[in-house]
Design an enzyme around this catalytic site. Sequence first.
Site, mmCIF file in Angstrom:
data_model
loop_
_atom_site.group_PDB
_atom_site.id
_atom_site.type_symbol
_atom_site.label_atom_id
_atom_site.label_comp_id
_atom_site.label_asym_id
_atom_site.label_seq_id
_atom_site.Cartn_x
_atom_site.Cartn_y
_atom_site.Cartn_z
ATOM 1 N N LYS A 42 0.831 -1.216 0.000
ATOM 2 C CA LYS A 42 0.000 0.000 0.000
ATOM 3 C C LYS A 42 0.861 1.260 0.000
ATOM 4 C CE LYS A 42 -2.142 -1.068 3.900
ATOM 5 N NZ LYS A 42 -1.658 -2.404 4.326
ATOM 6 N N ARG A 97 -9.258 0.469 9.576
ATOM 7 C CA ARG A 97 -8.841 -0.891 9.860
ATOM 8 C C ARG A 97 -9.874 -1.630 10.704
ATOM 9 N NH1 ARG A 97 -2.862 0.172 9.477
ATOM 10 N NH2 ARG A 97 -1.748 -1.804 9.471
ATOM 11 N N ARG A 113 11.699 -6.718 4.334
ATOM 12 C CA ARG A 113 11.641 -5.284 4.632
ATOM 13 C C ARG A 113 12.251 -5.000 6.007
ATOM 14 N NH1 ARG A 113 5.791 -2.422 4.515
ATOM 15 N NH2 ARG A 113 5.603 -3.033 6.686
ATOM 16 N N ARG A 121 0.025 -9.343 13.605
ATOM 17 C CA ARG A 121 -0.556 -8.307 12.738
ATOM 18 C C ARG A 121 -1.543 -8.944 11.755
ATOM 19 N NH1 ARG A 121 4.758 -5.804 10.669
ATOM 20 N NH2 ARG A 121 3.505 -4.478 9.301
HETATM 21 P P1 AMP Z 1 1.176 0.123 9.058
HETATM 22 O O1 AMP Z 1 2.348 1.012 8.835
HETATM 23 O O2 AMP Z 1 -0.053 0.583 8.305
HETATM 24 O O3 AMP Z 1 1.494 -1.326 8.820
HETATM 25 O O4 AMP Z 1 0.778 0.266 10.596
HETATM 26 C C1 AMP Z 1 1.660 -0.132 11.614
HETATM 27 C C2 AMP Z 1 0.960 -0.203 12.958
HETATM 28 O O5 AMP Z 1 0.390 1.072 13.277
HETATM 29 C C3 AMP Z 1 -0.190 -1.182 13.023
HETATM 30 O O6 AMP Z 1 0.235 -2.519 13.254
HETATM 31 C C4 AMP Z 1 -0.978 -0.608 14.204
HETATM 32 O O7 AMP Z 1 -0.351 -0.908 15.428
HETATM 33 C C5 AMP Z 1 -0.832 0.899 13.982
HETATM 34 N N1 AMP Z 1 -1.926 1.407 13.120
HETATM 35 C C6 AMP Z 1 -1.806 1.970 11.877
HETATM 36 N N2 AMP Z 1 -3.006 2.309 11.362
HETATM 37 C C7 AMP Z 1 -3.921 1.932 12.293
HETATM 38 C C8 AMP Z 1 -5.327 1.981 12.352
HETATM 39 N N3 AMP Z 1 -6.068 2.478 11.335
HETATM 40 N N4 AMP Z 1 -5.941 1.516 13.475
HETATM 41 C C9 AMP Z 1 -5.228 1.022 14.501
HETATM 42 N N5 AMP Z 1 -3.907 0.913 14.496
HETATM 43 C C10 AMP Z 1 -3.232 1.370 13.412
#
Ligand code: AMP
Length: 372
Positions: free
Chosen positions: A196, A271, A310, A328
């Site tokens: 993404k 999410r 990564r 996750r």
């Molecule tokens: P990402 O970079 O999108 O993979 O997000 C990394 C981490 O940030 C996730 O595993 C969550 O802990 C937190 N996070 C990011 N976006 C959200 C969201 N919309 N709701 C809750 N936690 C989030």
Amino acid sequence: MSLLKLHDLYFKPYIHKDEISAIVKRLATEVKADLPKGETPLFIGILNGCFLFVADFVRAFKGECEISFVKLASYEGTSSTETVKELVGINEDLTGRTVIILEDIIDTGNTLQEIYTIFKDKNLKQLKIVTLFFKPEVYRKELPIDYIGKNIEDKFIVGYGLDYNSLGRNSSAIHQLTPTPKMKNIVLFGPPGAGKGTQAEFLKEMYHLVHISTGDVFRYNIKNQTELGLLAKKYMDEGDLVPDEVTINMLKAEVDKNTDANGFIFDGFPRTQSQAEALDAFLAEKGEQINGMVALEVTEDILITRLLERGKTSGRADDTDEAKIRNRFNEYNTKTAILKEYFDAQDKYYGINGIGSIEDITKRISEVFNTL
Ligand code: AMP
């Protein structure tokens, strides 16, 4: 509550169903309180718009009553017309009765005048008028209105029985006419590691959109040791989702920082179901909406390999430990994956094969973006 599209026009949320319900109950209580003891009123609804109001009103009215309807037409399109006709009349003998008219909305008062004319020579004991909504700015008559649910501004509304060219009556809230949305808002969706962030970097340039990655905003806050960062860190390090309230407020603040954006690419948000609902309501208040959810579909084994790869360079704690990565996915599968159905139900889900070269995937996504 989201934006409503009926025929060629858009309507934004205006009066919540809970507020309507409270108004209807209040009206029913006031009408009852003013009636002499033992009096059985005849409620007459003015069709078609009043049917939901009458149904709720008479159930909130504590006491004996009779119910009937007349049908008049006063609307064509979105502006009130001058000609009002009686279509279906009243056959009961109304001599000596207390008749209480239930109207959904009174604006110019033309329909109301018609009602007064119809009932003038029916030898009633008394005639009372109840209207759920009233537009004081456009009311041009001297005729009394006994009970008003809510005064509203002179803008076209639909829902709770009211229509725009026959559509919109079945919405439980009231929506108000709003200009056609200007933004292009896309949810870029997919499990962790689907690509993404990578794709968003290309797409934001191609479509002049603002990219909001909630993960990036959290990481920025952690790096700068803000209060929000400290709070989010303990969840992120474990691969858990940050609580909805925190995330939703942060997202709203990010959107509001970009008031003149052409639109947004939401990456990593929503999410959860409640994040999706909050986003819909937040955009709808601004007269905007999500145009589509574009989802990158990639199998889990490929994702794990990508994330571990990564993790060697990203410096992200949640990318290096396989147990955290699994958690996750678990969060994704239990809380996030259901959003596919949420957007599918609105005909806004676009699945894309997320396996292939970066350029090929950008091309696949842009074919969808171009149609939104
Ligand atoms: P990402 O970079 O999108 O993979 O997000 C990394 C981490 O940030 C996730 O595993 C969550 O802990 C937190 N996070 C990011 N976006 C959200 C969201 N919309 N709701 C809750 N936690 C989030």
